[in-house]
Design an enzyme around this catalytic site. Structure first.
Site, PDB file in Angstrom:
ATOM      1  N   THR A 125     -10.527 -20.093  14.645  1.00 46.24           N
ATOM      2  CA  THR A 125      -9.481 -19.787  15.628  1.00 46.24           C
ATOM      3  C   THR A 125      -8.102 -20.257  15.154  1.00 46.24           C
ATOM      4  OG1 THR A 125     -11.209 -20.515  17.161  1.00 46.24           O
ATOM      5  CG2 THR A 125      -9.093 -19.863  18.119  1.00 46.24           C
ATOM      6  N   THR A 126      -8.047 -21.467  14.615  1.00 48.77           N
ATOM      7  CA  THR A 126      -6.763 -22.045  14.197  1.00 48.77           C
ATOM      8  C   THR A 126      -6.137 -21.181  13.099  1.00 48.77           C
ATOM      9  OG1 THR A 126      -7.889 -24.170  14.521  1.00 48.77           O
ATOM     10  CG2 THR A 126      -5.723 -24.244  13.478  1.00 48.77           C
ATOM     11  N   HIS A 168     -11.669 -18.408  24.586  1.00 49.91           N
ATOM     12  CA  HIS A 168     -13.062 -18.456  24.114  1.00 49.91           C
ATOM     13  C   HIS A 168     -13.969 -17.697  25.093  1.00 49.91           C
ATOM     14  CE1 HIS A 168     -12.129 -21.197  20.919  1.00 49.91           C
ATOM     15  NE2 HIS A 168     -11.928 -22.245  21.677  1.00 49.91           N
ATOM     16  N   SER A 176     -19.525 -27.546  12.243  1.00 44.28           N
ATOM     17  CA  SER A 176     -18.092 -27.770  12.434  1.00 44.28           C
ATOM     18  C   SER A 176     -17.825 -28.368  13.812  1.00 44.28           C
ATOM     19  CB  SER A 176     -17.335 -26.449  12.254  1.00 44.28           C
ATOM     20  OG  SER A 176     -15.959 -26.637  12.434  1.00 44.28           O
ATOM     21  N   TYR A 226     -15.131 -14.956   9.531  1.00 39.97           N
ATOM     22  CA  TYR A 226     -14.500 -16.066   8.798  1.00 39.97           C
ATOM     23  C   TYR A 226     -14.765 -15.929   7.305  1.00 39.97           C
ATOM     24  CZ  TYR A 226     -13.577 -20.984   7.505  1.00 39.97           C
ATOM     25  OH  TYR A 226     -13.102 -22.137   6.915  1.00 39.97           O
ATOM     26  N   ARG A 251     -11.020 -29.688   8.625  1.00 36.33           N
ATOM     27  CA  ARG A 251     -12.016 -30.614   8.066  1.00 36.33           C
ATOM     28  C   ARG A 251     -12.287 -30.262   6.611  1.00 36.33           C
ATOM     29  NH1 ARG A 251     -17.759 -31.078   7.778  1.00 36.33           N
ATOM     30  NH2 ARG A 251     -17.841 -28.869   8.301  1.00 36.33           N
ATOM     31  N   LYS A 252     -13.065 -29.183   6.390  1.00 43.99           N
ATOM     32  CA  LYS A 252     -13.407 -28.789   5.018  1.00 43.99           C
ATOM     33  C   LYS A 252     -12.967 -27.365   4.715  1.00 43.99           C
ATOM     34  CE  LYS A 252     -17.444 -31.239   3.288  1.00 43.99           C
ATOM     35  NZ  LYS A 252     -18.848 -31.040   2.911  1.00 43.99           N
ATOM     36  N   GLY A 253     -13.115 -26.490   5.743  1.00 41.41           N
ATOM     37  CA  GLY A 253     -12.721 -25.101   5.576  1.00 41.41           C
ATOM     38  C   GLY A 253     -13.543 -24.370   4.528  1.00 41.41           C
TER      39      GLY A 253
HETATM   40  P1  A3P Z   1     -14.903 -26.884   9.170  1.00 40.35           P
HETATM   41  O1  A3P Z   1     -15.179 -27.899  10.241  1.00 40.35           O
HETATM   42  O2  A3P Z   1     -16.164 -26.261   8.664  1.00 40.35           O
HETATM   43  O3  A3P Z   1     -14.054 -27.408   8.074  1.00 40.35           O
HETATM   44  P2  A3P Z   1     -11.442 -23.478  14.873  1.00 40.35           P
HETATM   45  O4  A3P Z   1     -10.107 -23.214  14.329  1.00 40.35           O
HETATM   46  O5  A3P Z   1     -12.083 -22.286  15.532  1.00 40.35           O
HETATM   47  O6  A3P Z   1     -11.465 -24.703  15.721  1.00 40.35           O
HETATM   48  O7  A3P Z   1     -12.385 -23.742  13.616  1.00 40.35           O
HETATM   49  C1  A3P Z   1     -12.189 -24.879  12.820  1.00 40.35           C
HETATM   50  C2  A3P Z   1     -12.811 -24.599  11.468  1.00 40.35           C
HETATM   51  O8  A3P Z   1     -11.952 -23.733  10.732  1.00 40.35           O
HETATM   52  C3  A3P Z   1     -12.952 -25.885  10.661  1.00 40.35           C
HETATM   53  O9  A3P Z   1     -14.091 -25.695   9.825  1.00 40.35           O
HETATM   54  C4  A3P Z   1     -11.646 -25.877   9.895  1.00 40.35           C
HETATM   55  O10 A3P Z   1     -11.660 -26.677   8.739  1.00 40.35           O
HETATM   56  C5  A3P Z   1     -11.507 -24.415   9.556  1.00 40.35           C
HETATM   57  N1  A3P Z   1     -10.119 -24.035   9.298  1.00 40.35           N
HETATM   58  C6  A3P Z   1      -9.004 -24.419   9.971  1.00 40.35           C
HETATM   59  N2  A3P Z   1      -7.905 -23.870   9.446  1.00 40.35           N
HETATM   60  C7  A3P Z   1      -8.314 -23.115   8.396  1.00 40.35           C
HETATM   61  C8  A3P Z   1      -7.615 -22.305   7.434  1.00 40.35           C
HETATM   62  N3  A3P Z   1      -6.301 -22.171   7.449  1.00 40.35           N
HETATM   63  N4  A3P Z   1      -8.371 -21.668   6.513  1.00 40.35           N
HETATM   64  C9  A3P Z   1      -9.704 -21.790   6.480  1.00 40.35           C
HETATM   65  N5  A3P Z   1     -10.415 -22.549   7.357  1.00 40.35           N
HETATM   66  C10 A3P Z   1      -9.729 -23.205   8.311  1.00 40.35           C
END
Ligand code: A3P
Length: 315
Positions: free
Chosen positions: A63-64, A121, A151, A213, A281-283
């Site tokens: 989402t972010t 959501h 995640s 994703y 976190r890890k992405g």
């Molecule tokens: P991980 O916890 O596996 O690292 P949301 O945005 O829906 O809350 O999801 C968060 C997940 O998206 C996290 O995954 C986060 O690290 C990852 N994320 C956030 N920003 C990102 C970006 N710019 N590119 C890729 N993944 C990203």
């Protein structure tokens, strides 16, 4: 919440999620209790405009990233003026039920500049009626459920979600995974959430864009162009030539956003305080393999296969 809403709530099934949050089964999905009244308010009052762009997802599906990308694509402002450089993407693109309708029952959203980019959501079938019924666009992003689960687990533990309502510690990973497979998790069941938006996409692909994703990780430039075309502002030849697609991809990349001061040390308020760093976190794709055992993975694969059978959706 008015008396009718209270009466309605009392009749609904409730459970405690593995992290201590109360979740309530409303219209077939598990709504986190603090967002139940805001969901009702959004359903009652939100009036979508044809120019709106609604971003939808299960939590922890990207989402972010989608917020940062869509905002940058729609506004074409990725230079030093971009609010993404000083604000978390969630402050730039608010959620209906987590922000706007949480703070007020019927907020005035008329003054928001167009196009309004808003997130939710809420599953497709429970969206405020004006969203499916207006000309607004919906962009949905999904993710491998095992990565999404892992995640969310990190995010929730990192932010000590549910701690104040919890008598004991959070449930162990295997118990939490059981609940997740049963669909009892924030906005679950996850397969039904995805299928709802998938079917809406099949029915009207100009209305609902369905993203994964993993596909964005695989080829971000392709998806930046796809989102731009979908929301009606494709890149001009001049923009292509000066590398705008690549620049938006870079600005919204995990490494760039994660290392901004606001995302390293800032906080975001959503029914409590959340660390901005916990959104980055890890992405990675496939991190679940570091946490779930082969039996869990096999169980999930079978579950996904049976639920998605005949839908045409693959994960
Ligand atoms: P991980 O916890 O596996 O690292 P949301 O945005 O829906 O809350 O999801 C968060 C997940 O998206 C996290 O995954 C986060 O690290 C990852 N994320 C956030 N920003 C990102 C970006 N710019 N590119 C890729 N993944 C990203």
């Amino acid at each position: 919440m008015d008396d009718d809403d209270q009466i309605q709530l009392q009749k609904l099934e409730q459970r405690t999620n593995w992290d201590g949050w109360r979740i309530v089964k409303y219209q077939g999905f598990w709504c986190p209790l603090p967002f139940f009244r805001p969901v009702l308010s959004a359903q009652k009052y939100f009036k979508a405009k044809d120019s709106d762009i609604i971003l939808s997802s299960l939590p922890k599906s990207g989402t972010t990233w989608l917020k940062a990308l869509t905002f940058s694509i729609a506004n074409r402002n990725i230079d030093t003026q971009s609010p993404l450089l000083t604000c978390n993407p969630h402050e730039v693109v608010p959620f209906l039920e987590l922000n706007l309708y949480l703070n007020q029952e019927n907020p005035d959203l008329e003054q928001t500049s167009t196009p309004r980019i808003l997130a939710t959501h809420i599953p497709f079938d429970s969206l405020p009626d004006s969203i499916p019924n207006s000309g607004c666009k919906i962009i949905y992003i999904c993710r491998n459920p095992m990565d999404q689960f892992i995640s969310f687990r990190h995010f929730s533990l990192d932010n000590k979600f549910g701690e104040k309502d919890r008598r004991a510690g959070p449930l162990e990973l295997d118990e939490a995974f059981d609940m997740f497979c049963d669909g009892a998790h924030h906005y679950g069941p996850f397969c039904e959430h995805m299928i709802g938006y998938w079917n809406a996409h099949l029915k009207n692909p100009d209305k609902v864009l369905f993203l994964k994703y993993e596909d964005l990780k695989d080829d971000i430039a392709l998806h930046v162009r796809k989102i731009a075309e979908f929301i009606g502002c494709p890149f001009s030849l001049e923009e292509e030539e000066r590398g705008l697609v690549e620049e938006i991809s870079r600005v919204c990349s995990f490494d760039n956003l994660k290392n901004l001061e606001v995302n390293k040390n800032g906080y975001y308020s959503v029914n409590g305080i959340v660390k901005n760093s916990s959104y980055f976190r890890k992405g990675e794709v496939g991190d679940w393999a570091n946490h779930l055992n082969p039996a869990m993975a096999e169980r999930m694969e079978k579950l996904i296969k049976s639920k998605l059978q005949g839908t045409g959706l693959t994960l």
